[in-house]
Design a protein around this motif. Structure first.
Motif, PDB file in Angstrom:
ATOM      1  N   GLU A  33     -75.859  20.424  33.558  1.00 23.26           N
ATOM      2  CA  GLU A  33     -77.130  19.815  32.808  1.00 23.26           C
ATOM      3  C   GLU A  33     -78.481  20.511  33.409  1.00 23.26           C
ATOM      4  OE1 GLU A  33     -76.092  16.007  31.682  1.00 23.26           O
ATOM      5  OE2 GLU A  33     -78.202  15.252  31.848  1.00 23.26           O
ATOM      6  N   LEU A  57     -76.052  23.084  16.946  1.00 26.48           N
ATOM      7  CA  LEU A  57     -77.034  22.901  16.424  1.00 26.48           C
ATOM      8  C   LEU A  57     -78.290  23.974  16.332  1.00 26.48           C
ATOM      9  CD1 LEU A  57     -77.391  19.085  18.096  1.00 26.48           C
ATOM     10  CD2 LEU A  57     -76.872  19.709  15.536  1.00 26.48           C
ATOM     11  N   ALA A  58     -78.292  24.479  17.710  1.00 28.70           N
ATOM     12  CA  ALA A  58     -79.258  25.369  17.857  1.00 28.70           C
ATOM     13  C   ALA A  58     -79.072  26.605  18.760  1.00 28.70           C
ATOM     14  CB  ALA A  58     -80.651  24.789  18.287  1.00 28.70           C
ATOM     15  N   GLN A  76     -80.516  26.066  14.013  1.00 22.49           N
ATOM     16  CA  GLN A  76     -81.807  26.430  14.293  1.00 22.49           C
ATOM     17  C   GLN A  76     -81.943  27.755  14.976  1.00 22.49           C
ATOM     18  OE1 GLN A  76     -84.288  24.463  16.913  1.00 22.49           O
ATOM     19  NE2 GLN A  76     -86.137  23.897  15.252  1.00 22.49           N
ATOM     20  N   SER A 105     -83.965  24.718  28.397  1.00 21.52           N
ATOM     21  CA  SER A 105     -84.698  24.360  27.439  1.00 21.52           C
ATOM     22  C   SER A 105     -86.251  24.445  27.803  1.00 21.52           C
ATOM     23  CB  SER A 105     -84.361  22.570  27.089  1.00 21.52           C
ATOM     24  OG  SER A 105     -83.131  22.608  26.531  1.00 21.52           O
ATOM     25  N   GLY A 111     -94.345  28.553  23.708  1.00 20.25           N
ATOM     26  CA  GLY A 111     -95.815  27.866  23.797  1.00 20.25           C
ATOM     27  C   GLY A 111     -96.049  26.515  23.786  1.00 20.25           C
ATOM     28  N   TYR A 112     -95.030  25.753  23.684  1.00 18.30           N
ATOM     29  CA  TYR A 112     -94.900  24.265  23.262  1.00 18.30           C
ATOM     30  C   TYR A 112     -95.042  23.271  24.622  1.00 18.30           C
ATOM     31  CZ  TYR A 112     -92.656  25.611  19.075  1.00 18.30           C
ATOM     32  OH  TYR A 112     -92.173  26.080  17.773  1.00 18.30           O
ATOM     33  N   SER A 113     -94.828  24.042  25.762  1.00 13.05           N
ATOM     34  CA  SER A 113     -95.013  23.393  26.912  1.00 13.05           C
ATOM     35  C   SER A 113     -95.409  24.127  28.114  1.00 13.05           C
ATOM     36  CB  SER A 113     -93.586  22.563  27.473  1.00 13.05           C
ATOM     37  OG  SER A 113     -93.444  21.702  28.171  1.00 13.05           O
ATOM     38  N   ARG A 114     -96.084  23.380  28.928  1.00 16.13           N
ATOM     39  CA  ARG A 114     -96.475  24.238  30.476  1.00 16.13           C
ATOM     40  C   ARG A 114     -95.351  24.322  31.033  1.00 16.13           C
ATOM     41  NH1 ARG A 114    -101.253  20.069  32.249  1.00 16.13           N
ATOM     42  NH2 ARG A 114    -100.134  18.189  31.938  1.00 16.13           N
ATOM     43  N   ARG A 123     -75.640  21.249  26.697  1.00 16.28           N
ATOM     44  CA  ARG A 123     -76.214  22.676  26.415  1.00 16.28           C
ATOM     45  C   ARG A 123     -75.598  23.533  27.194  1.00 16.28           C
ATOM     46  NH1 ARG A 123     -82.095  20.018  27.117  1.00 16.28           N
ATOM     47  NH2 ARG A 123     -80.841  18.680  28.374  1.00 16.28           N
ATOM     48  N   GLU A 133     -91.555  21.588  36.365  1.00 12.04           N
ATOM     49  CA  GLU A 133     -90.866  21.927  37.762  1.00 12.04           C
ATOM     50  C   GLU A 133     -89.380  22.047  37.360  1.00 12.04           C
ATOM     51  OE1 GLU A 133     -91.879  19.267  41.030  1.00 12.04           O
ATOM     52  OE2 GLU A 133     -94.168  19.670  40.693  1.00 12.04           O
ATOM     53  N   VAL A 159     -77.135  24.669  21.850  1.00 12.22           N
ATOM     54  CA  VAL A 159     -77.390  23.255  21.994  1.00 12.22           C
ATOM     55  C   VAL A 159     -76.010  22.716  20.981  1.00 12.22           C
ATOM     56  CG1 VAL A 159     -78.613  21.471  21.412  1.00 12.22           C
ATOM     57  CG2 VAL A 159     -79.865  23.193  22.189  1.00 12.22           C
ATOM     58  N   ASN A 201     -89.232  26.219  25.923  1.00  8.44           N
ATOM     59  CA  ASN A 201     -90.231  25.404  25.418  1.00  8.44           C
ATOM     60  C   ASN A 201     -91.655  26.124  26.044  1.00  8.44           C
ATOM     61  OD1 ASN A 201     -88.940  23.674  23.995  1.00  8.44           O
ATOM     62  ND2 ASN A 201     -88.660  22.327  25.680  1.00  8.44           N
ATOM     63  N   LYS A 245     -80.789  29.436  21.040  1.00  6.78           N
ATOM     64  CA  LYS A 245     -82.021  29.953  21.471  1.00  6.78           C
ATOM     65  C   LYS A 245     -81.717  31.322  22.466  1.00  6.78           C
ATOM     66  CE  LYS A 245     -84.419  25.794  21.325  1.00  6.78           C
ATOM     67  NZ  LYS A 245     -85.523  25.034  21.764  1.00  6.78           N
ATOM     68  N   HIS A 265     -86.439  31.516  14.063  1.00  6.13           N
ATOM     69  CA  HIS A 265     -87.920  31.453  14.513  1.00  6.13           C
ATOM     70  C   HIS A 265     -88.105  32.602  15.660  1.00  6.13           C
ATOM     71  CE1 HIS A 265     -90.981  28.928  16.895  1.00  6.13           C
ATOM     72  NE2 HIS A 265     -91.327  29.586  15.842  1.00  6.13           N
TER      73      HIS A 265
END
Lengths: 708, 517
Positions: free
Chosen positions: A476, A365-366, A393, A483, A491-494, A449, A497, A440, A487, A368, A422
């Motif tokens: 996992e 699917l993707a 993607q 992932s 810049g989608y997530s901080r 993944r 942990e 993915v 992210n 990165k 992207h």
């Protein structure tokens, strides 16, 4: 700094001086008669290009500190001014040795092989005729002599370009002209000879024919010169010791300020004075070169296909890598267990295959991936483009700031974007140095993944000469972490942990500090302990300090540091339990491995980070544990071999100098040759099960970890 | 690949007061497996709690992030997702504009969850979790969710939820409301404590001694407290020692937030969250005998994703809400001294009529629940006044928190109770007229049914123990057996019949057969 901290002084070698020592070790390889002659040429070329970069970035940095009147002493006790002077002295000595190698060792060896570099006065008539013709037809049209006088200012000469300064007789006094040796033409001109192996350097042809360029003037003298300018990078990422004032100064700094002037030995004094004035250069920045300037040509000379027989026998990377032998489904193989590839002994093609397969697999699917430095025609990039075309993607983090690769990276970034990928450029202020690839996939039992994490870049060219390790897994927690890391990078997530990943800048330094302290505590409790770390550079004072403390507590520490090492081993009261070795061989040692004894439950980590402030504090770096027992075993064997190398290894002494490993009574062992052999044996073993498994091919006493 | 074998995927995007969050999960071997969790700090709560609205700068940031999140969703091929928003968007004056813009710019339909919906989903997850712990199963518990804008406060008696109250005062809101006093006084902690007392002090929880065996706290502030106390999460929960919490509170209660931030290496905003959460947690400690506080790691999206991925889960949730809401309503009804026998009798009749008329009223299980609640609560007003008991019941019910029900649903329930006799819903009642057309219809239909049911026990003596309901051509026939004097019930029934016919077009008829015949 508090009073208490000020008093806490640790043995620490200045990193710039340590770097010069590293270049000495590279130079040693060009002295080594055991190395094929073209490889010796190549090493010589590397020392020269290394030195160029060192001046452009590091020496320029020290010059900036001096110019901004920064006078604090560093950990090794130098003020910037003192360091600049010491560096200048050390590099002057280095150059003497470098050229002694070229003229007394390499050139005679080339001659023995029938290859000669001739000067103009050594040419025979037909050769002279040839170069005259060459000059007239090829050179002359591209040469532009630039006279310098009151009406014509000194030209802006390109960084690292080779030039000829010509002093001409004027009416009252001498005046000068500059002729740039054209960079677009080959530096070494093959001239007709019986064996076809006679060469003359381009600048010698020009000097020989200078009279034709200045027909109306009398030439008083001519000499080659070369300037090195400070790098155009606004602020070097390594400039951890710069103060804010220095940073302010950097903003005002005239870009491309000359930091070195090389002049061929035998130049006349007037020319030197003239250049010094024109370039605003100081005495310590002038280097008189006892031979041809700019030895970087040696590398391209050594790469000529016609001299292949004078090179190392090409390393044949094993393909498919042993962990993927007999496997026709790369995803299935990774589902069965974690897999590892040891480059360049095992082919980088395996990683390319992984991306290519993912690009075509209908269930993927993707994809990165981080790209730090990619090759000119990167098959990885091509596969990512294909994946995007196939509707996957594709997210690619392209690090534009990879030093001296900016242009190449921008080009690829555009291509990827055009294909529908992207493309992201990482976090502001943080160079993305981690090497990670995430696929993915929709498997029959759910989304899974697949992650590839490596110590080296996704660069098929450098993967042929850099030693690196890559791990494939679909565990996992690693997938979740991968992932999450993407992210964060998008810049989608901080930063979350992480389950397994240790990611700089937030977590890596505390992680290493904790692990080292843990070993110290274990030593105090007489528990099994030990640290083995393989990095490219060891500079970070906090890590060094803790390593000293660990050593004092009795932790055996073995460090394999190819380049800069500011830690000093064997110092009474500090580092009796620490050994430092540097392996410099035909391949560039690049993998980063960290092994901690951990009270008997040995932990093995791989990663992209060195022990330098920039890696720990100012980059996105990834260090990850190796959990698969089989792979941990393989890595431990790699570490064992590195620690037992007696061919390419040098050990650092308590006085900071390096010496070759004493191998009296020992069988010669080159770890790089051994890794190549093991990889081949594995391949054989996979093809023909009758050959014994390579585990038995060597037996080495394990170092690094104490037993209870 | 055969699409039948494709994994079942679901995602929840959650726009909360402090962050934009997203979780993508899959159903793997019957279990929920989280694939991605994204969280990006966005301070919408601050804007709303101080300015009352979300700025368009924040909207642009939110929209741009949502585009990124859509990319991540596409990376997994997720098509089944819910985008929900909680306190900040719920309370924003310009919420409609924001939702509209997000629909236009991102193609996302944002569901703004009501406070009760949000809390109930979380409580359900907590109860599911508690039931898995051996020594907590069947124990009473005070379960609190300390959100940014509200505190959810509910009581579990070991079998059911029996009390639920939402207080519009979360950790962030507390700070934003009182923050400006902070610079005026050195006794800021006293202000916070007194303010919390003024709100929490009036809550009496319906348990013996007013204390629960367990205190369950959730919310990001609690996780932060656990982290600072050095407590590691184990088996999906944190177990915090109440003494440790008291110690921590003592340490920081007089500190300015900037110092708290420095001491624990927290951003100023996180330090604010710590201070407020800790103050609230301290107050909640009064309601338990337990020396430990449990904090399960459950979030809103756990419940939403469960419902999306596990088909039966949604039904289970509805059942849970119904059972809990009814038990909470009964507790309230008891506290107003309503006759349990009467209310249960009416509830039974109402449900029977409602179920029989399924094909006619077009209402669902949620409306059925409102009818049940109206049956249980309709007499509360008598406790206040006999003269105006209908209006009193209306006032009490509309302002009562019932587990799992939104304020709007409670208003509808109050209307149903309000019109149980005499008046019928009419536009003359301005409050009723303000309801949406759909809601007016719901109320009218439920009133029609409820009035009949209530008439059947008008004497409150349960003379009819069972009824049979039949739908015929143009009639609704209710038959029962009884030898009691049913003149009052018959009279009341006849009073209600015209309205029923007006609403449904069916003429209700009551037929009583004697047991002696």
């Amino acid at each position: 700094m508090s009073e208490k901290e000020e008093k806490h002084v640790i043995p620490y070698i200045n990193r710039e001086l340590s770097w010069v020592d590293f270049n000495y070790r590279v130079l040693e390889e060009s002295f080594r008669k055991e190395n094929p002659i073209m490889e010796r040429m190549r090493f010589l070329g590397i020392t020269a290009s290394n030195l160029d970069e060192f001046f452009m970035v590091r020496v320029a940095g020290v010059e900036d500190q001096v110019d901004s009147h920064y006078f604090m002493r560093d950990l090794s006790g130098y003020t910037p001014a003192e360091l600049l002077l010491t560096l200048s002295q050390k590099i002057h000595s280095f150059i003497e040795k470098q050229y002694s190698c070229f003229t007394r060792s390499v050139l005679p060896a080339l001659k023995k092989s029938g290859i000669r570099f001739l000067k103009a006065d050594e040419l025979n008539e037909s050769q002279k005729k040839y170069i005259s013709e060459y000059f007239d037809k090829i050179l002359f049209p591209v040469l532009t002599p630039l006279a310098v006088d009151r009406s014509r200012p000194f030209p802006l000469l390109a960084n690292r370009s080779l030039n000829i300064a010509v002093r001409l007789k004027g009416e009252d006094e001498s005046y000068f002209a500059v002729v740039q040796v054209p960079g677009i033409l080959t530096r070494f001109l093959n001239i007709p000879s019986e064996g076809g192996n006679d060469y003359i350097l381009l600048e010698n042809v020009i000097i020989y024919k200078l009279g034709e360029l200045f027909e109306l003037n009398e030439i008083r003298s001519a000499c080659t010169f070369r300037i090195t300018r400070s790098s155009d990078l606004d602020i070097d990422e390594d400039s951890d010791d710069l103060l804010i004032e220095v940073q302010k100064f950097l903003k005002k700094r005239k870009r491309g300020k000359p930091v070195r002037l090389e002049l061929s030995r035998g130049h006349d004094y007037e020319t030197e004075l003239f250049l010094k004035e024109m370039l605003e250069i100081e005495d310590h920045q002038i280097y008189e070169i006892p031979g041809p300037l700019d030895l970087t040509f040696c590398s391209s000379f050594a790469s000529m296909p016609k001299y292949e027989q004078f090179c190392y026998r090409p390393l044949q990377p094993v393909y498919p890598a042993s962990d993927f032998a007999d496997c026709d489904d790369i995803f299935k193989a990774i589902r069965e267990r974690d897999r590892m590839v040891h480059h360049p002994y095992e082919s980088f093609e395996t990683v390319i295959d992984f991306v290519r397969t993912a690009a075509e697999d209908e269930n993927v699917l993707a994809i990165k991936q981080t790209l730090y430095r990619v090759s000119g025609h990167s098959p990885i990039v091509a596969a990512l483009i294909r994946a995007a075309e196939n509707g996957k993607q594709v997210t690619v983090l392209v690090e534009l700031k990879a030093r001296f690769d900016e242009e190449n990276n921008i080009m690829w970034a555009k291509k990827l974007e055009e294909a529908g990928c992207h493309v992201i450029y990482g976090l502001v202020g943080l160079k993305t140095h981690c090497k990670i690839l995430l696929v993915v996939r929709r498997d029959e039992d759910g989304i899974r993944r697949y992650v590839h994490m490596a110590t080296g870049n996704y660069n098929d060219s450098t993967a042929k000469v850099y030693t690196d390790i890559g791990i494939f897994t679909c565990r996992e927690p690693y997938g979740v972490d991968a992932s999450s890391l993407f992210n964060v990078l998008t810049g989608y997530s901080r930063p979350p942990e992480y389950n397994r990943f240790i990611v700089a800048p937030s977590a890596l330094r505390p992680f290493f500090l904790r692990m080292i302290r843990n070993e110290t505590e274990n030593a105090k409790k007489s528990l099994p302990c030990g640290i083995t770390a393989k990095v490219n550079s060891l500079v970070d004072p906090e890590i060094i300090d803790l390593l000293y403390q660990a050593s004092k507590a009795g932790v055996p520490i073995h460090l394999i540091v190819r380049g800069i090492c500011c830690l000093i081993p064997g110092k009474t009261g500090f580092s009796e339990n620490i050994t430092v070795r540097s392996i410099v061989g035909r391949l560039l040692e690049h993998s980063r491995i960290f092994v901690f004894g951990n009270a008997g439950n040995t932990k093995v980590f791989l990663g992209s980070a060195d022990w330098m402030q920039r890696n720990l504090d100012r980059r996105v770096e990834l260090v990850f544990p190796v959990e698969d027992e089989h792979l941990r075993g393989r890595i431990m064997k790699i570490v064992d071999l590195l620690l037992n190398d007696n061919e390419n290894a040098r050990t650092m002494e308590a006085d900071g100098t390096y010496s070759r490993v004493d191998r009296r009574g020992k069988t010669p062992l080159s770890c790089q040759d051994e890794f190549a052999k093991i990889a081949q044996q594995y391949a054989h073993f996979q093809l023909d099960r009758e050959v014994s498994a390579p585990e038995t091919a060597y037996s080495i006493k394990r170092k690094g970890i104490t037993e209870p | 690949m055969n699409r039948k074998k494709s994994p079942k995927l679901a995602a929840v995007l959650d726009i909360d007061s402090n962050a934009l969050k997203m979780r993508i999960s899959q159903l793997k071997k019957g279990k929920i497996d989280d694939l991605e969790t994204l969280e990006y700090p966005l301070h919408l709560g601050h804007e709303v709690f101080t300015d009352g609205r979300i700025s368009f700068e924040s909207l642009r940031e939110l929209s741009s992030l949502l585009h990124g999140y859509e990319d991540v969703l596409n990376g997994y091929g997720v098509t089944d997702y819910r985008a929900v928003a909680t306190t900040a968007l719920r309370e924003a004056e310009n919420r409609s504009f924001i939702i509209d813009q997000l629909k236009i710019q991102n193609g996302l339909q944002i569901e703004v969850l009501e406070d009760d919906q949000e809390k109930t989903l979380i409580y359900w997850e907590i109860l599911n979790y508690l039931n898995k712990i051996e020594n907590k199963r069947g124990e009473s518990a005070l379960i609190c969710y300390i959100g940014a804008g509200t505190i959810g406060f509910s009581v579990y008696d070991g079998k059911q939820m029996i009390f639920s109250q939402n207080i519009p005062m979360g950790s962030l809101k507390l700070h934003d409301m009182l923050g400006n006093i902070q610079n005026m006084t050195e006794d800021f902690y006293t202000v916070v404590e007194e303010y919390l007392d003024s709100i929490l002090g009036h809550i009496n929880i319906p348990l013996e001694n007013g204390k629960a065996n367990n205190l369950i706290l959730t919310g990001s502030g609690i996780r932060l407290i656990a982290k600072i106390c050095g407590i590691e999460q184990a088996d999906g929960r944190y177990e915090l020692d109440s003494l440790r919490i008291k110690d921590l509170f003592q340490q920081i209660r007089k500190m300015p937030q900037e110092r708290i931030g420095r001491k624990y290496n927290l951003s100023e905003e996180t330090a604010e969250l710590l201070y407020s959460s800790l103050s609230i947690a301290m107050k909640l400690l009064h309601y338990t005998n337990s020396a430990t506080i449990l904090s399960p790691e459950v979030e809103l999206w756990d419940a939403l994703i469960r419902q999306m991925l596990i088909a039966k889960s949604s039904g289970q949730y509805q059942d849970h809400v119904r059972v809990s809401a009814i038990s909470c309503a009964k507790k309230i009804s008891d506290s107003y001294h309503c006759s349990r026998a009467h209310t249960e009798c009416v509830r039974g009749f109402s449900c029977k009529i409602f179920d029989k008329m399924k094909g006619l009223h077009g209402l669902g299980r949620r409306e059925r629940l409102l009818l049940e609640l109206a049956s249980i609560l309709h007499d509360c007003g008598h406790y206040v006044t006999v003269k105006q008991h209908l209006q009193s019941s209306f006032d009490i019910i509309k302002d009562t928190d019932i587990y799992g029900l939104t304020d709007e649903e409670m208003l509808l329930t109050a209307f149903v109770a309000r019109y149980n006799e005499y008046d019928v819903p009419s536009h003359r009642n301005h409050t009723f007229a303000l309801l949406s057309e759909n809601n007016r219809l719901i109320v009218s239909k439920l009133v029609a049914i409820f009035r009949l049911s209530n008439a059947l026990d008008k004497s409150q003596k349960q003379k009819l123990s069972d009824i049979k309901v039949r739908l015929e051509k143009d009639r609704l026939t209710i038959s029962a057996q009884s030898d009691a004097n049913l003149f009052l019930e018959q009279w009341a029934f006849d009073q209600c019949a015209p309205y029923f016919k007006e609403v449904f077009g069916y003429n209700p008829e009551l037929t009583i057969k004697s047991n002696l015949l």
